[in-house]
Write a protein that holds these residues in place. Structure first.
Motif, PDB file in Angstrom:
ATOM      1  N   THR A   1       0.839  -1.197   0.000  1.00  0.00           N
ATOM      2  CA  THR A   1       0.000   0.000   0.000  1.00  0.00           C
ATOM      3  C   THR A   1       0.871   1.243   0.000  1.00  0.00           C
ATOM      4  O   THR A   1       1.791   1.366   0.819  1.00  0.00           O
ATOM      5  N   PHE A   2       0.574   2.166  -0.935  1.00  0.00           N
ATOM      6  CA  PHE A   2       1.273   3.441  -1.029  1.00  0.00           C
ATOM      7  C   PHE A   2       0.259   4.580  -1.081  1.00  0.00           C
ATOM      8  O   PHE A   2      -0.915   4.387  -1.436  1.00  0.00           O
ATOM      9  N   ALA A   3       0.738   5.771  -0.766  1.00  0.00           N
ATOM     10  CA  ALA A   3      -0.073   6.966  -0.969  1.00  0.00           C
ATOM     11  C   ALA A   3      -0.286   7.157  -2.465  1.00  0.00           C
ATOM     12  O   ALA A   3       0.601   6.906  -3.282  1.00  0.00           O
ATOM     13  N   ALA A   4      -1.502   7.614  -2.861  1.00  0.00           N
ATOM     14  CA  ALA A   4      -1.832   7.754  -4.276  1.00  0.00           C
ATOM     15  C   ALA A   4      -2.712   8.972  -4.484  1.00  0.00           C
ATOM     16  O   ALA A   4      -3.307   9.522  -3.546  1.00  0.00           O
ATOM     17  N   ARG A   5      -2.777   9.396  -5.752  1.00  0.00           N
ATOM     18  CA  ARG A   5      -3.671  10.493  -6.120  1.00  0.00           C
ATOM     19  C   ARG A   5      -4.114  10.277  -7.563  1.00  0.00           C
ATOM     20  O   ARG A   5      -3.441   9.596  -8.341  1.00  0.00           O
ATOM     21  N   SER A   6      -5.248  10.871  -7.894  1.00  0.00           N
ATOM     22  CA  SER A   6      -5.777  10.757  -9.244  1.00  0.00           C
ATOM     23  C   SER A   6      -5.367  11.970 -10.062  1.00  0.00           C
ATOM     24  O   SER A   6      -5.223  13.086  -9.555  1.00  0.00           O
ATOM     25  N   ILE A   7      -5.186  11.754 -11.370  1.00  0.00           N
ATOM     26  CA  ILE A   7      -4.881  12.848 -12.295  1.00  0.00           C
ATOM     27  C   ILE A   7      -5.838  12.737 -13.475  1.00  0.00           C
ATOM     28  O   ILE A   7      -6.388  11.679 -13.759  1.00  0.00           O
ATOM     29  N   SER A   8      -6.053  13.843 -14.163  1.00  0.00           N
ATOM     30  CA  SER A   8      -6.978  13.854 -15.300  1.00  0.00           C
ATOM     31  C   SER A   8      -6.266  14.307 -16.556  1.00  0.00           C
ATOM     32  O   SER A   8      -5.298  15.085 -16.511  1.00  0.00           O
ATOM     33  N   ASP A   9      -6.755  13.785 -17.669  1.00  0.00           N
ATOM     34  CA  ASP A   9      -6.218  14.155 -18.983  1.00  0.00           C
ATOM     35  C   ASP A   9      -4.723  13.924 -19.058  1.00  0.00           C
ATOM     36  O   ASP A   9      -3.965  14.789 -19.524  1.00  0.00           O
ATOM     37  N   VAL A  10      -4.271  12.789 -18.627  1.00  0.00           N
ATOM     38  CA  VAL A  10      -2.852  12.438 -18.690  1.00  0.00           C
ATOM     39  C   VAL A  10      -2.696  11.215 -19.570  1.00  0.00           C
ATOM     40  O   VAL A  10      -3.425  10.235 -19.420  1.00  0.00           O
ATOM     41  N   SER A  11      -1.775  11.295 -20.492  1.00  0.00           N
ATOM     42  CA  SER A  11      -1.520  10.166 -21.378  1.00  0.00           C
ATOM     43  C   SER A  11      -0.037   9.873 -21.419  1.00  0.00           C
ATOM     44  O   SER A  11       0.775  10.789 -21.574  1.00  0.00           O
ATOM     45  N   TYR A  12       0.317   8.633 -21.234  1.00  0.00           N
ATOM     46  CA  TYR A  12       1.717   8.193 -21.263  1.00  0.00           C
ATOM     47  C   TYR A  12       1.878   7.134 -22.357  1.00  0.00           C
ATOM     48  O   TYR A  12       1.808   5.938 -22.095  1.00  0.00           O
ATOM     49  N   PRO A  13       2.032   7.546 -23.602  1.00  0.00           N
ATOM     50  CA  PRO A  13       2.188   6.535 -24.666  1.00  0.00           C
ATOM     51  C   PRO A  13       3.457   5.729 -24.471  1.00  0.00           C
ATOM     52  O   PRO A  13       4.484   6.259 -24.081  1.00  0.00           O
ATOM     53  N   ALA A  14       3.342   4.444 -24.771  1.00  0.00           N
ATOM     54  CA  ALA A  14       4.525   3.580 -24.653  1.00  0.00           C
ATOM     55  C   ALA A  14       5.503   3.906 -25.762  1.00  0.00           C
ATOM     56  O   ALA A  14       5.111   4.161 -26.906  1.00  0.00           O
ATOM     57  N   PRO A  15       6.821   3.940 -25.464  1.00  0.00           N
ATOM     58  CA  PRO A  15       7.814   4.244 -26.499  1.00  0.00           C
ATOM     59  C   PRO A  15       7.897   3.111 -27.509  1.00  0.00           C
ATOM     60  O   PRO A  15       7.581   1.959 -27.227  1.00  0.00           O
ATOM     61  N   ALA A  16       8.318   3.460 -28.748  1.00  0.00           N
ATOM     62  CA  ALA A  16       8.446   2.462 -29.809  1.00  0.00           C
ATOM     63  C   ALA A  16       9.454   1.397 -29.447  1.00  0.00           C
ATOM     64  O   ALA A  16       9.265   0.219 -29.703  1.00  0.00           O
ATOM     65  N   ASN A  17      10.554   1.834 -28.868  1.00  0.00           N
ATOM     66  CA  ASN A  17      11.601   0.887 -28.448  1.00  0.00           C
ATOM     67  C   ASN A  17      11.671   0.901 -26.930  1.00  0.00           C
ATOM     68  O   ASN A  17      12.069   1.907 -26.346  1.00  0.00           O
ATOM     69  N   PRO A  18      11.317  -0.192 -26.237  1.00  0.00           N
ATOM     70  CA  PRO A  18      11.320  -0.190 -24.758  1.00  0.00           C
ATOM     71  C   PRO A  18      12.664   0.109 -24.171  1.00  0.00           C
ATOM     72  O   PRO A  18      12.769   0.619 -23.077  1.00  0.00           O
ATOM     73  N   MET A  19      13.751  -0.185 -24.886  1.00  0.00           N
ATOM     74  CA  MET A  19      15.092   0.049 -24.330  1.00  0.00           C
ATOM     75  C   MET A  19      15.413   1.537 -24.241  1.00  0.00           C
ATOM     76  O   MET A  19      16.338   1.934 -23.569  1.00  0.00           O
ATOM     77  N   GLN A  20      14.605   2.375 -24.973  1.00  0.00           N
ATOM     78  CA  GLN A  20      14.873   3.809 -24.935  1.00  0.00           C
ATOM     79  C   GLN A  20      14.285   4.458 -23.705  1.00  0.00           C
ATOM     80  O   GLN A  20      14.610   5.587 -23.376  1.00  0.00           O
ATOM     81  N   GLU A  21      13.392   3.779 -23.023  1.00  0.00           N
ATOM     82  CA  GLU A  21      12.759   4.360 -21.842  1.00  0.00           C
ATOM     83  C   GLU A  21      13.586   4.075 -20.619  1.00  0.00           C
ATOM     84  O   GLU A  21      13.915   2.942 -20.353  1.00  0.00           O
ATOM     85  N   ARG A  22      13.971   5.093 -19.886  1.00  0.00           N
ATOM     86  CA  ARG A  22      14.807   4.930 -18.692  1.00  0.00           C
ATOM     87  C   ARG A  22      13.955   4.439 -17.563  1.00  0.00           C
ATOM     88  O   ARG A  22      12.905   4.983 -17.284  1.00  0.00           O
TER      89      ARG A  22
END
Length: 674
Positions: free
Chosen positions: A652-673
């Protein structure tokens, strides 16, 4: 007089015992090096340690590396008898040089090498590999960084040949090169002797420190007599000075050893120590100094202090000889006071003072290279004699003695209770330490044994005769290697956690991004094991976590589920928000955990069973790391399990909701840190 002789014999016995325990060298006489070669092949190491003394190869003014010796014989080779400074060869004390020694030992044996302080910076190679470094060695003052320390290191080779190449540079301090002997011995002998002597010295210095602190408090809260203040400062400076002197016990608190600044501090402590000793003698004999003598005392102490701060190190050391003048003046004034003949205790103190003045220079010149901490015995003799003088003043204060006697019983009970609690804590710590070492040894041995066995099978063509078998054995060895890597990583994490060196960077992190990284990291691994992998999450949610440390939690939970879920089962990872909290669950359909183990599974090194730990490569650290990391990020962790049906871990962690947020997955997963 009977009481006096009893006290004298006690002091003499204590100082004599301290001399043999801390100052007397424990090194046995062994083979001396000849022409740069020391032959220890026929030497008995079962109960003895030996000095690497004799003729070493010596190259003054040149800094050679093992590579230089492999390419040919460098120029300027001489033979020097060690231990000892290179000034005995006629060279100036300030400079640099290279030493070389080849040690012949029994093949395949492991030895301990004791590396002493080498003035004033050094680096040592063993068989071409850097083995020891203190400071930075250079060919000039500008390129040299002072570093003085000692170390106990393991050494060995398959052919039994140990080649030492030592670079030493000294452009700031007294002494030059290998002044103290390097020692060689077995771990059970050399480590025992050094540990015993250092423990005894530490105990003696600890006793002096306690005496000094006690008399300082006595001065502050009760008596307000300058004699007690002078004595307490004498004790404190004695502890600091001896801790920085021979064999540098201070390095346990400063792993890099004594550098240039601390060497100046050492000289200041030496001068302050001498000042306090002279002041104590003046006060205890009630000597009044006229204006001329006050000027002499001030000149002989404060001028060396100024020289220590302003002059080069060698000249600063020479200026300290001015401090010996007040010693002689104080002794003469004490004798002329006429108070010695009537008081045997003052005569004892005067004898300790004379012994200190005579023995001190000898310990720094004649005895220092051969003894461990030669200065501790005269200092202890002097301090005990001063204690006797102070004790007599206690006896004369009858009212204070009565108050002390009234509170003595309660004080003894308090000290005994503290000692018992300390002993209990120490015993618990020792038990935990032994348990940890046993667990680590066992957990390292299991994968290593399997790895060695399968690698040995690979080398046997009669067993691993087909490509399929070799591939199978390599796969098993590879996975055992991964288990070993995870164990070492977990041990590293636990060490950092318990050492307080782990830092956490708590921030809001997107669940959508986290789930994408989880899918890329674990999906193929889980499916390759023949398991179903499901992910569920509430989009538009952020967790208050450390985006790097969260992987320590996820890795251990997922790999734990992998180890205990049979083929055909499933693993589910979900994140759902409820109010201001989010529940991250890792559920599996594995073998489950019995209820009696649930309260203990987050304990360090706890395993449900040793057979199960050996079978799946578990170290008993993963869930401990999970709980520690989660709580450090402000979360909680729980577990529910049914034997034969599976296990669910809920974080269990502290959490919050956000609106109108989009995190598209990168084309190459190795490029995402991550």
């Amino acid at each position: 007089m009977k009481r006096f002789w009893t006290i004298f014999l006690l002091i003499f016995a204590l100082c004599l015992t301290l001399f043999f325990l801390t100052s007397k060298p424990f090194v046995s006489e062994g083979p001396a090096a000849k022409a740069g070669v020391a032959d220890f092949r026929e030497t008995d190491f079962s109960s003895s340690a030996y000095a690497l003394s004799g003729q070493w190869e010596f190259y003054y003014g040149s800094l050679y590396t093992p590579e230089d010796f492999r390419q040919g014989n460098p120029e300027g080779m001489e033979l020097i008898d060690l231990p000892g400074p290179w000034t005995r060869m006629g060279y100036p004390a300030l400079g640099c040089a290279t030493y070389r020694l080849k040690i012949l030992t029994d093949p395949g044996q492991i030895y301990l090498l004791y590396i002493p302080e080498i003035m004033s910076s050094s680096v040592i190679w063993l068989n071409g590999e850097e083995f020891y470094r203190a400071g930075q060695v250079g060919d000039s003052d500008e390129n040299t960084v002072t570093g003085v320390r000692n170390e106990l290191l393991a050494a060995g080779s398959q052919d039994g040949v140990l080649e030492l190449v030592v670079q030493a540079a000294n452009f700031r301090m007294n002494g030059s090169g290998i002044f103290y002997p390097l020692l060689i011995g077995r771990d059970t002998v050399l480590a025992h002797h050094i540990f015993w002597q250092r423990t005894t010295v530490a105990a003696a210095l600890g006793g002096i420190l306690l005496i000094g602190v006690y008399h300082l408090f006595l001065y502050l809260f009760r008596r307000r007599e300058r004699l007690y203040l002078t004595f307490s400062i004498t004790c404190l400076t004695t502890v600091l000075r001896l801790g920085m002197e021979s064999n540098a016990l201070v390095q346990y608190f400063l792993p890099e050893g004594i550098g240039f600044i601390l060497s100046r501090v050492f000289l200041l402590l030496f001068t302050l120590h001498s000042l306090c000793i002279c002041l104590f003698m003046i006060q205890v004999f009630s000597i009044r100094l006229n204006r001329l003598l006050r000027f002499v005392y001030a000149f002989c102490f404060f001028l060396p202090m100024a020289g220590i701060c302003l002059l080069p190190y060698a000249k600063a050391v020479n200026s300290m000889f001015l401090a010996t003048i007040p010693y002689a003046v104080s002794i003469v004034l004490a004798i002329r006071s006429g108070k010695i003949g009537r008081d045997p205790y003052r005569l004892l103190y005067l004898c300790s003072m004379v012994t200190f003045v005579i023995y001190g220079p000898l310990s720094k010149t004649v005895f220092e290279g051969d003894m461990f901490v030669p200065g501790i015995v005269p200092n202890m003799f002097l301090l005990l004699s001063q204690c006797v003088m102070l004790s007599r003043s206690y006896a004369q204060a009858h009212e204070e003695v009565e108050r002390v006697n009234a509170n003595l019983e309660a004080l003894v009970e308090q000290r005994t209770a503290q000692l018992n609690r300390t002993n209990e804590q120490l015993e618990a710590s020792q038990t935990a330490l032994r348990e940890m070492i046993s667990n680590i040894s066992h957990d390292l041995k299991t994968p290593l044994t399997v790895l060695n066995n399968y690698l040995e099978l690979l080398g046997d063509e009669t067993i691993a005769s087909s490509e399929r078998e070799r591939t199978e054995y390599l796969g098993i060895a590879y996975h055992k290697n991964l288990d070993l890597q995870r164990l070492i990583q977990n041990l590293f994490e636990v060490t950092r956690m318990e050492g307080g060196t782990v830092t956490y960077r708590i921030e809001w992190f997107s669940v959508d991004r986290l789930m994408g990284e989880i899918a890329r990291k674990y999906a193929d691994l889980i499916q390759d094991k023949g398991l179903d992998f499901r992910l569920e999450a509430d989009r538009g949610t952020e967790l208050h976590i450390d985006s790097i440390r969260i992987w320590s939690v996820l890795d251990n939970l997922v790999y734990n589920a992998l180890r205990h879920t049979p083929k055909g089962g499933s693993i589910a990872l979900s994140i759902h928000k409820k109010g201001d909290l989010a529940r991250l669950q890792v559920a599996d359909t594995g073998e489950g955990i019995e209820a009696r183990h649930i309260p203990h599974i987050f304990e360090r090194f706890y395993k449900v069973s040793h057979e199960r730990g050996e079978r799946d490569g578990s170290s008993g650290l993963g869930l401990y790391i999970v709980k520690t990391t989660v709580e450090a990020m402000g979360g909680t962790v729980e577990v529910e399990s049914t034997p034969g049906k599976g296990t669910v871990f809920t974080v269990t962690f502290a959490a919050r909701s956000i609106s109108d947020v989009s995190y598209p997955a990168p084309a190459n997963p190795m490029q995402e840190r991550r």
